[in-house]
Design a protein around this motif. Sequence first.
Motif, mmCIF file in Angstrom:
data_model
loop_
_atom_site.group_PDB
_atom_site.id
_atom_site.type_symbol
_atom_site.label_atom_id
_atom_site.label_comp_id
_atom_site.label_asym_id
_atom_site.label_seq_id
_atom_site.Cartn_x
_atom_site.Cartn_y
_atom_site.Cartn_z
ATOM 1 N N ILE A 238 0.691 -1.114 -0.172
ATOM 2 C CA ILE A 238 -0.048 -0.140 -0.077
ATOM 3 C C ILE A 238 0.822 1.245 0.062
ATOM 4 O O ILE A 238 2.114 1.270 0.255
ATOM 5 N N TRP A 239 0.514 2.385 -0.191
ATOM 6 C CA TRP A 239 1.199 3.508 -0.110
ATOM 7 C C TRP A 239 0.885 4.166 1.161
ATOM 8 O O TRP A 239 -0.098 4.287 1.630
ATOM 9 N N ASP A 240 2.236 4.525 1.933
ATOM 10 C CA ASP A 240 2.192 5.173 3.209
ATOM 11 C C ASP A 240 2.539 6.600 3.042
ATOM 12 O O ASP A 240 3.437 6.784 2.164
ATOM 13 N N THR A 241 2.399 7.691 3.884
ATOM 14 C CA THR A 241 3.175 8.880 3.716
ATOM 15 C C THR A 241 4.134 8.571 5.013
ATOM 16 O O THR A 241 3.887 8.106 5.931
ATOM 17 N N ALA A 242 5.276 8.901 4.370
ATOM 18 C CA ALA A 242 6.420 8.843 5.390
ATOM 19 C C ALA A 242 7.030 10.294 5.588
ATOM 20 O O ALA A 242 7.090 11.045 4.687
ATOM 21 N N GLU A 243 7.270 10.568 6.982
ATOM 22 C CA GLU A 243 7.852 11.919 6.969
ATOM 23 C C GLU A 243 9.217 11.715 6.832
ATOM 24 O O GLU A 243 9.938 10.856 7.369
ATOM 25 N N GLU A 244 9.941 12.636 5.984
ATOM 26 C CA GLU A 244 11.343 12.347 5.796
ATOM 27 C C GLU A 244 12.119 13.873 6.248
ATOM 28 O O GLU A 244 11.661 14.846 5.809
ATOM 29 N N VAL A 245 13.164 13.633 7.069
ATOM 30 C CA VAL A 245 13.609 14.832 7.598
ATOM 31 C C VAL A 245 14.934 15.049 6.874
ATOM 32 O O VAL A 245 15.951 14.073 6.820
ATOM 33 N N THR A 246 15.510 16.035 6.279
ATOM 34 C CA THR A 246 16.708 16.317 5.790
ATOM 35 C C THR A 246 17.244 17.365 6.223
ATOM 36 O O THR A 246 16.717 18.319 6.764
ATOM 37 N N THR A 247 18.523 17.587 6.534
ATOM 38 C CA THR A 247 19.244 18.494 7.165
ATOM 39 C C THR A 247 20.094 19.233 5.909
ATOM 40 O O THR A 247 20.550 18.960 5.132
ATOM 41 N N LYS A 248 19.652 20.809 5.835
ATOM 42 C CA LYS A 248 20.174 21.706 5.082
ATOM 43 C C LYS A 248 21.274 22.690 5.707
ATOM 44 O O LYS A 248 20.761 23.105 7.011
ATOM 45 N N LYS A 249 22.219 22.958 5.276
ATOM 46 C CA LYS A 249 23.004 24.268 5.784
ATOM 47 C C LYS A 249 22.764 25.687 5.304
ATOM 48 O O LYS A 249 22.559 25.515 4.021
ATOM 49 N N HIS A 261 16.579 21.517 9.695
ATOM 50 C CA HIS A 261 16.038 20.427 9.496
ATOM 51 C C HIS A 261 14.465 20.662 8.665
ATOM 52 O O HIS A 261 13.923 21.344 9.105
ATOM 53 N N VAL A 262 14.565 20.199 7.444
ATOM 54 C CA VAL A 262 13.479 20.205 6.716
ATOM 55 C C VAL A 262 12.409 18.816 6.658
ATOM 56 O O VAL A 262 13.113 17.872 6.470
ATOM 57 N N THR A 263 11.303 18.723 7.013
ATOM 58 C CA THR A 263 10.601 17.886 7.033
ATOM 59 C C THR A 263 9.621 17.955 5.787
ATOM 60 O O THR A 263 8.779 18.711 5.531
ATOM 61 N N ARG A 264 9.566 16.957 5.028
ATOM 62 C CA ARG A 264 8.628 16.763 3.974
ATOM 63 C C ARG A 264 7.682 15.408 4.117
ATOM 64 O O ARG A 264 8.451 14.309 4.424
ATOM 65 N N THR A 265 6.545 15.337 3.908
ATOM 66 C CA THR A 265 5.572 14.126 3.760
ATOM 67 C C THR A 265 5.927 13.533 2.347
ATOM 68 O O THR A 265 5.677 14.436 1.343
ATOM 69 N N ARG A 266 6.218 12.406 2.197
ATOM 70 C CA ARG A 266 6.480 11.959 0.965
ATOM 71 C C ARG A 266 5.579 10.468 0.924
ATOM 72 O O ARG A 266 5.625 9.492 1.889
ATOM 73 N N LYS A 267 4.826 10.308 -0.255
ATOM 74 C CA LYS A 267 4.269 8.926 -0.338
ATOM 75 C C LYS A 267 5.420 7.828 -0.716
ATOM 76 O O LYS A 267 6.440 7.860 -1.420
#
Lengths: 292, 292, 292, 292
Positions: A238-249, A261-267
């Motif tokens: 199934i499709w789930d939404t996952a929170e993806e945290v990336t770190t940017k300078k 810290h940038v949080t994106r929800t991604r399928k």
Amino acid sequence: MLLRVGCVCKKGHRFLLRAFSCGVAMAKSKFEYVRSFETDDTCLRNCYIVVRLDGRNFHKFSEQHGFVKPNDERALALMRRSAGCVMEQLDDVCVAYGQSDEFSFVFKRSTNWFKRRASKLMTHVASQFSSSFVFFWGEYFTHQPLLYPPSFDGRVVLYPSNRNLRDYLSWRQADCHINNQYNTVFWTLVQKGGLSTTQAEERLKGTVAADKNEILFSEFNINYNAEPQLYRKGSTLIWDTAEEVTTKKVKPANQSEREVHVTRTRKKITTHHCDIIGSQFWEEHPDILESD
Amino acid sequence: MLLRVGCVCKKGHRFLLRAFSCGVAMAKSKFEYVRSFETDDTCLRNCYIVVRLDGRNFHKFSEQHGFVKPNDERALALMRRSAGCVMEQLDDVCVAYGQSDEFSFVFKRSTNWFKRRASKLMTHVASQFSSSFVFFWGEYFTHQPLLYPPSFDGRVVLYPSNRNLRDYLSWRQADCHINNQYNTVFWTLVQKGGLSTTQAEERLKGTVAADKNEILFSEFNINYNAEPQLYRKGSTLIWDTAEEVTTKKVKPANQSEREVHVTRTRKKITTHHCDIIGSQFWEEHPDILESD
Amino acid sequence: MLLRVGCVCKKGHRFLLRAFSCGVAMAKSKFEYVRSFETDDTCLRNCYIVVRLDGRNFHKFSEQHGFVKPNDERALALMRRSAGCVMEQLDDVCVAYGQSDEFSFVFKRSTNWFKRRASKLMTHVASQFSSSFVFFWGEYFTHQPLLYPPSFDGRVVLYPSNRNLRDYLSWRQADCHINNQYNTVFWTLVQKGGLSTTQAEERLKGTVAADKNEILFSEFNINYNAEPQLYRKGSTLIWDTAEEVTTKKVKPANQSEREVHVTRTRKKITTHHCDIIGSQFWEEHPDILESD
Amino acid sequence: MLLRVGCVCKKGHRFLLRAFSCGVAMAKSKFEYVRSFETDDTCLRNCYIVVRLDGRNFHKFSEQHGFVKPNDERALALMRRSAGCVMEQLDDVCVAYGQSDEFSFVFKRSTNWFKRRASKLMTHVASQFSSSFVFFWGEYFTHQPLLYPPSFDGRVVLYPSNRNLRDYLSWRQADCHINNQYNTVFWTLVQKGGLSTTQAEERLKGTVAADKNEILFSEFNINYNAEPQLYRKGSTLIWDTAEEVTTKKVKPANQSEREVHVTRTRKKITTHHCDIIGSQFWEEHPDILESD
């Protein structure tokens, strides 16, 4: 067709070229009537569209490629990988369920992908799955080369209600259970019990589910229900939404550089080997189905 | 479902197993009604069944894999190879025709393969073609790895008469000609004429076939009609019978050993790049079509 | 939907009317999506389209209305009359064949009537036939009132070739023969032989065609082949062109009045009770079928 | 086919009869392959099956038969009567809705009537409706003979959910309202306002619902919403259970005769001219629809 008027034809053979080319264009328009023989196979609206694939001659295929019996982890993983590839490439598959050499893809009832044309839907699924199966083969069968390109056939079935769709998936999972239970006992009798395949078949003739569990338990000390869920329940994607945290300078003007810290929800696709006959799975994932 | 009567359940947890197993079998039969939602899509009898495949997003695919423009020999050969694989695996394809990223497979009008079920026919063709395309990729693209599994969509069209079928194939071959002619001029203008793709497009706007040949001839000294037939006519695959002579050593009793030549007629696929719009091809191969 | 802006609503209740009316129009457009659930049922081109009607529960109907056994002249004439009415009202029926309580209507292979939509074709035929049957009842059943409105069901079948179509009609005529022969012997045994219907049935069990003719001939001196063609062959309706001569009085200027014969060719339906299995009928009427 | 062996053929001509008869039977089996050209048109399960009939050329028909404008009570009553006849003859119609020259019949989603074959369903409805229309004509049009047999065409549409079905019926009722409102104003302008039909048409061009009500109210003192519900809402036919009390005389042994009241519940058709867009009607008749 447009014909350029007054063109100067200096050379005879070029005139012929020209005449020929025009002829083909004219011919094309003359032949184009054959398009009207195509038929419309739009799927009824507001129904779930299920495309089910089945391996062709997979009994033979599995023997030729040395599949482990009764369940080959590599083959099952490759099936899942190919199914995931279908889901990523084709929009609107809300759930896929696979077991053994079959996989079902459920398009959501409101999908308008390919204008709901049955032929487009099923051929794309069959094609994408098959090319993925060959493409990813080497990742799973590291020591077993693929001997020839395999084939899967497909079909489209429509289900008007959530109940019907869930019953369809339940039917496939019940089938998974029954076949896996049979295969587990059968291959245990052969591999550990020393029976020939004919003897094992004979032994199991007329037995019901309970008998099979009993054989496993009393003769081989195997508790069928402790077998891996993957084997007993198949795979549900199934499709789930996952929170993806990336770190940017970042370095704002007049400030020193710092990390953000940038949080994106991604399928993303998740795989489950749980029971989908009961309500729990559906209650935990209320977004898979749309209301009737 | 049969329930074993009077079974002795020595241990509670096994009783549960048993009950559960029976439950699943019962459930399966309870769910099996969903099969009645499948529909019959048998193709009308005594009609040719054409399955046409088209590459999905092949414009992008060809760029990503560095296809030579306007015609990539490797890609065309791979398409033919995959088509041949379809013909060998699937019975009753009497002729196949391909050009660019499409291929049409014609099942003979009397075929009963897969009981003439449209979905089975088209998904098998799409699946076998796709898996073959990936499987044989490396044989043709020796220096270009396949980046991802490609996909082909398919459709089924029925043609009731020989005339209709020949007109269908003529339509595809006329299409081949028109596209190839355009692409030949377009890429010549770009590759040899130094135009940008936008300029080339602009230059060709409104030109008819004759104009395009003129550009090729007067500006680049290319006679379009001398271009390879493969590009201009596409590829037609049919079954031919070939005589195969093998040499065997035999030693009859009381005689010295000697060589014997054994002749067998064997069906094999042959590829043609000729015109199939006119009558000649069909007169030379009278066995392809069946009488109306 | 357009909403008139700035309308002055002098009275409250009229404002409500307006609001309500607008609401309904809005509602209509809101509901109109349901049209997208209609499916396309266009018949494959270049095939003959056959619509066959069958009487529903006509066994009971014929008893309730005192039909003469085994053949009721009035009923057969009414069937023909209704079929003729269908042919006159619906374009492109090239031949119709009827026997017993069934009638088949063949639309020519090139017809584009109702865009070849199967549902339109079959419902119109069923409707026109049924209303005609009731409408003309009194002309044929002068002393037997119609007790209730009868019903006919219909179906559409496509035939791709002339051979297939002729075989279809042959099938129906062979069926006519077999049933009529059985019924003729059966009712002769009952009406002249004094057997009960059960006894007659018993007597005929296991007999082949030849036996039945023998019973008729040796016991009742009836030569089956001398029975009316109408019973043995059914009714075939086709379009014929007839020359119609009408007499008009004209009076040219400065001349005396005189009679002029005006000849017009007019299409009209003719009925035949001949064999349509062999070639003769089709050779005599070469315009019925179109070339493949 | 069985051939009687050793039959004695006393007379030459009878032998020919026999041979001929056998020939026809053989021929029949030879032709029977044409049955395989029939296609399966089973309707998807668990969907409502709607058959909608529309009068063919009813504009002309209504003029030729002197229909009162804008609504002819007799014609509407005859339509209802014919629809009722369809409901009584054909099982499983749960609701029918009619307006103007159209009538929709809704088969319940679980129906298995005629194995859900679309062609059977729609032709039977079309046939029964048409024959009833002619059969009952005289009861409603006492002074206007029927000039020719009319025709109705039909179609089948499937609706997967209760919402979809109710939206379908709402669509038809909204259509009824819009057309009836237009026709009411139009014919009022012509009949009471003295306009020609062209003038009336011109006058109404571009008006919205509210404008039309305003014309009726301010110029003719007609409150559209007080017009008969039959005209504004159309006719909805459903099954109701009615208690039927009959009185029987019984005479028990050794007792004097006495009257007994027997109560039976019986299904019967009731007609409603109310709103079916809102929920009230459906809440009052919860048995019409089945749960999704």
